[in-house]
Design a protein around this motif. Sequence first.
Motif, PDB file in Angstrom:
ATOM      1  N   VAL A 204       0.803  -1.218   0.000  1.00 26.66           N
ATOM      2  CA  VAL A 204       0.000   0.000   0.000  1.00 26.66           C
ATOM      3  C   VAL A 204       0.837   1.271   0.000  1.00 26.66           C
ATOM      4  CG1 VAL A 204      -1.960  -1.138   1.106  1.00 26.66           C
ATOM      5  CG2 VAL A 204      -0.221  -0.028   2.534  1.00 26.66           C
ATOM      6  N   ALA A 205       2.136   1.166   0.287  1.00 31.20           N
ATOM      7  CA  ALA A 205       2.977   2.364   0.303  1.00 31.20           C
ATOM      8  C   ALA A 205       4.439   1.990   0.152  1.00 31.20           C
ATOM      9  CB  ALA A 205       2.773   3.152   1.596  1.00 31.20           C
ATOM     10  N   ILE A 206       5.201   2.926  -0.401  1.00 33.91           N
ATOM     11  CA  ILE A 206       6.658   2.869  -0.402  1.00 33.91           C
ATOM     12  C   ILE A 206       7.105   4.214   0.149  1.00 33.91           C
ATOM     13  CG2 ILE A 206       8.764   2.659  -1.778  1.00 33.91           C
ATOM     14  CD1 ILE A 206       7.178   1.025  -3.803  1.00 33.91           C
ATOM     15  N   GLY A 207       7.717   4.208   1.332  1.00 33.23           N
ATOM     16  CA  GLY A 207       7.973   5.461   2.017  1.00 33.23           C
ATOM     17  C   GLY A 207       6.648   6.150   2.284  1.00 33.23           C
ATOM     18  N   ALA A 208       6.545   7.437   1.939  1.00 36.16           N
ATOM     19  CA  ALA A 208       5.299   8.178   2.109  1.00 36.16           C
ATOM     20  C   ALA A 208       4.467   8.224   0.832  1.00 36.16           C
ATOM     21  CB  ALA A 208       5.608   9.604   2.580  1.00 36.16           C
ATOM     22  N   LEU A 209       4.908   7.504  -0.189  1.00 31.15           N
ATOM     23  CA  LEU A 209       4.151   7.427  -1.442  1.00 31.15           C
ATOM     24  C   LEU A 209       3.125   6.308  -1.316  1.00 31.15           C
ATOM     25  CD1 LEU A 209       3.898   8.455  -4.416  1.00 31.15           C
ATOM     26  CD2 LEU A 209       5.425   6.555  -5.031  1.00 31.15           C
ATOM     27  N   THR A 210       1.856   6.651  -1.437  1.00 25.87           N
ATOM     28  CA  THR A 210       0.788   5.672  -1.255  1.00 25.87           C
ATOM     29  C   THR A 210       0.008   5.456  -2.549  1.00 25.87           C
ATOM     30  OG1 THR A 210      -0.873   7.314  -0.602  1.00 25.87           O
ATOM     31  CG2 THR A 210       0.556   6.438   1.139  1.00 25.87           C
ATOM     32  N   LEU A 211      -0.762   4.382  -2.577  1.00 26.42           N
ATOM     33  CA  LEU A 211      -1.593   4.093  -3.746  1.00 26.42           C
ATOM     34  C   LEU A 211      -2.656   5.159  -3.975  1.00 26.42           C
ATOM     35  CD1 LEU A 211      -2.289   0.256  -3.540  1.00 26.42           C
ATOM     36  CD2 LEU A 211      -1.194   1.467  -5.432  1.00 26.42           C
ATOM     37  N   GLY A 212      -3.145   5.753  -2.892  1.00 33.15           N
ATOM     38  CA  GLY A 212      -4.199   6.745  -3.034  1.00 33.15           C
ATOM     39  C   GLY A 212      -5.420   6.152  -3.696  1.00 33.15           C
ATOM     40  N   GLU A 213      -5.971   6.864  -4.680  1.00 36.46           N
ATOM     41  CA  GLU A 213      -7.189   6.421  -5.372  1.00 36.46           C
ATOM     42  C   GLU A 213      -6.889   5.679  -6.667  1.00 36.46           C
ATOM     43  OE1 GLU A 213     -10.186   6.768  -3.965  1.00 36.46           O
ATOM     44  OE2 GLU A 213      -9.107   7.648  -2.266  1.00 36.46           O
ATOM     45  N   LEU A 214      -5.628   5.325  -6.893  1.00 38.64           N
ATOM     46  CA  LEU A 214      -5.253   4.655  -8.138  1.00 38.64           C
ATOM     47  C   LEU A 214      -5.908   3.277  -8.206  1.00 38.64           C
ATOM     48  CD1 LEU A 214      -3.362   5.521 -10.481  1.00 38.64           C
ATOM     49  CD2 LEU A 214      -1.607   4.081  -9.444  1.00 38.64           C
ATOM     50  N   ALA A 215      -6.670   3.046  -9.255  1.00 38.00           N
ATOM     51  CA  ALA A 215      -7.411   1.790  -9.403  1.00 38.00           C
ATOM     52  C   ALA A 215      -6.493   0.670  -9.863  1.00 38.00           C
ATOM     53  CB  ALA A 215      -8.540   1.971 -10.407  1.00 38.00           C
ATOM     54  N   PRO A 216      -6.830  -0.592  -9.575  1.00 39.96           N
ATOM     55  CA  PRO A 216      -6.021  -1.709 -10.055  1.00 39.96           C
ATOM     56  C   PRO A 216      -5.829  -1.654 -11.568  1.00 39.96           C
ATOM     57  CG  PRO A 216      -7.605  -2.474  -8.441  1.00 39.96           C
ATOM     58  CD  PRO A 216      -7.957  -1.043  -8.723  1.00 39.96           C
ATOM     59  N   GLY A 217      -4.572  -1.778 -11.999  1.00 38.88           N
ATOM     60  CA  GLY A 217      -4.244  -1.717 -13.413  1.00 38.88           C
ATOM     61  C   GLY A 217      -3.926  -0.328 -13.912  1.00 38.88           C
ATOM     62  N   ALA A 218      -4.242   0.702 -13.130  1.00 33.53           N
ATOM     63  CA  ALA A 218      -3.971   2.078 -13.542  1.00 33.53           C
ATOM     64  C   ALA A 218      -2.544   2.471 -13.166  1.00 33.53           C
ATOM     65  CB  ALA A 218      -4.967   3.036 -12.899  1.00 33.53           C
ATOM     66  N   TRP A 219      -2.050   3.513 -13.814  1.00 35.17           N
ATOM     67  CA  TRP A 219      -0.694   3.995 -13.560  1.00 35.17           C
ATOM     68  C   TRP A 219      -0.630   5.488 -13.832  1.00 35.17           C
ATOM     69  CZ3 TRP A 219       1.821   6.268 -17.726  1.00 35.17           C
ATOM     70  CH2 TRP A 219       1.259   6.025 -18.983  1.00 35.17           C
ATOM     71  N   ARG A 220       0.413   6.130 -13.302  1.00 34.79           N
ATOM     72  CA  ARG A 220       0.641   7.545 -13.591  1.00 34.79           C
ATOM     73  C   ARG A 220       2.120   7.857 -13.437  1.00 34.79           C
ATOM     74  NH1 ARG A 220       1.339  11.090  -9.283  1.00 34.79           N
ATOM     75  NH2 ARG A 220       0.852  10.298  -7.181  1.00 34.79           N
ATOM     76  N   ALA A 221       2.548   8.898 -14.145  1.00 33.27           N
ATOM     77  CA  ALA A 221       3.927   9.366 -14.023  1.00 33.27           C
ATOM     78  C   ALA A 221       4.073  10.170 -12.739  1.00 33.27           C
ATOM     79  CB  ALA A 221       4.295  10.219 -15.231  1.00 33.27           C
ATOM     80  N   LEU A 222       5.239  10.073 -12.122  1.00 33.86           N
ATOM     81  CA  LEU A 222       5.505  10.787 -10.877  1.00 33.86           C
ATOM     82  C   LEU A 222       6.309  12.048 -11.139  1.00 33.86           C
ATOM     83  CD1 LEU A 222       6.454   7.891  -8.427  1.00 33.86           C
ATOM     84  CD2 LEU A 222       4.200   8.842  -8.944  1.00 33.86           C
ATOM     85  N   GLY A 223       5.978  13.094 -10.398  1.00 35.83           N
ATOM     86  CA  GLY A 223       6.758  14.315 -10.418  1.00 35.83           C
ATOM     87  C   GLY A 223       7.844  14.274  -9.355  1.00 35.83           C
ATOM     88  N   THR A 224       8.625  15.332  -9.278  1.00 36.10           N
ATOM     89  CA  THR A 224       9.739  15.404  -8.332  1.00 36.10           C
ATOM     90  C   THR A 224       9.263  15.240  -6.897  1.00 36.10           C
ATOM     91  OG1 THR A 224      10.953  16.855  -9.838  1.00 36.10           O
ATOM     92  CG2 THR A 224      11.668  16.806  -7.546  1.00 36.10           C
ATOM     93  N   GLU A 225       8.159  15.891  -6.535  1.00 33.04           N
ATOM     94  CA  GLU A 225       7.659  15.795  -5.162  1.00 33.04           C
ATOM     95  C   GLU A 225       7.216  14.373  -4.837  1.00 33.04           C
ATOM     96  OE1 GLU A 225       4.646  18.666  -4.429  1.00 33.04           O
ATOM     97  OE2 GLU A 225       6.000  20.397  -4.644  1.00 33.04           O
ATOM     98  N   ASP A 226       6.603  13.698  -5.811  1.00 33.94           N
ATOM     99  CA  ASP A 226       6.202  12.300  -5.599  1.00 33.94           C
ATOM    100  C   ASP A 226       7.416  11.428  -5.323  1.00 33.94           C
ATOM    101  OD1 ASP A 226       3.387  12.572  -6.099  1.00 33.94           O
ATOM    102  OD2 ASP A 226       3.824  12.685  -8.236  1.00 33.94           O
ATOM    103  N   VAL A 227       8.478  11.613  -6.114  1.00 36.04           N
ATOM    104  CA  VAL A 227       9.680  10.798  -5.952  1.00 36.04           C
ATOM    105  C   VAL A 227      10.300  11.039  -4.575  1.00 36.04           C
ATOM    106  CG1 VAL A 227      12.021  10.388  -6.815  1.00 36.04           C
ATOM    107  CG2 VAL A 227      10.129  10.674  -8.426  1.00 36.04           C
TER     108      VAL A 227
END
Length: 239
Positions: A204-227
């Motif tokens: 459900v998380a890596i560090g403070a990066l969480t799945l949030g509302e991302l649905a199974p199979g969905a994806w998105r690019a991360l910005g600098t703050e996300d990384v």
Amino acid sequence: MKLVKLIANLGYGSRKDVAWMFREGRITDVDGEVLYADDKLEHARILVDGEPLDPPPGLVLMMHKPLGVTCSRKDAGRVVYDLLPPRYRVREPALSTVGRLDRDTAGLLLFTDDGALLHRIISPRANVAKVYEATLAEDLRGDEAALFASGTLLLESETTPLAPAALDVLGPRHARLVLHEGRYHQVRRMFAATGNRVETLQRVAIGALTLGELAPGAWRALGTEDVERIFTAMPEALT
């Protein structure tokens, strides 16, 4: 870098294919002006078939990996790359998963074409937390949290004890586990060592990066703050 090489490296086709796309007028700027192979333009202003050009090298993606999908480029069944645009398979530099989740584990999966970042995330020195939620076949005994936190648990066929891990009981058969290492099938083997069996498992998380509302199979690019969230402490709601 010439536009032909840039666009070919992003997986849109061979250089010959991309040169043909230029001749067909399929590559334009955001104002609709046709571009030529030797033009120089900011990445963000380039369109292919009217769509923004894929992100440049240095790409980081997060995906909600569904069950039944393998973290591999080739497999008899579905693989995580099947959930991305086909050209993402052939980008240069290559887009790789940051670690793996097995076929029967769902949840947060990262991809990047930045080798230095990949190694920074998976390096034990980074001490990046990976947070999993598991449902179990049997009720928890009550001593699992102390055992997992002890730093003395030795998994079958291994000679080095596990690093301390934090267990949060969410229900009689529901637990959250925070790891700072990534051994083979680690969560399943940890509960097996207590005589229990994991029925469902999700990261459900890596560090403070969480799945949030991302649905199974969905994806998105991360910005600098996300990384950067990958390397920061987990939010209190997950600890």
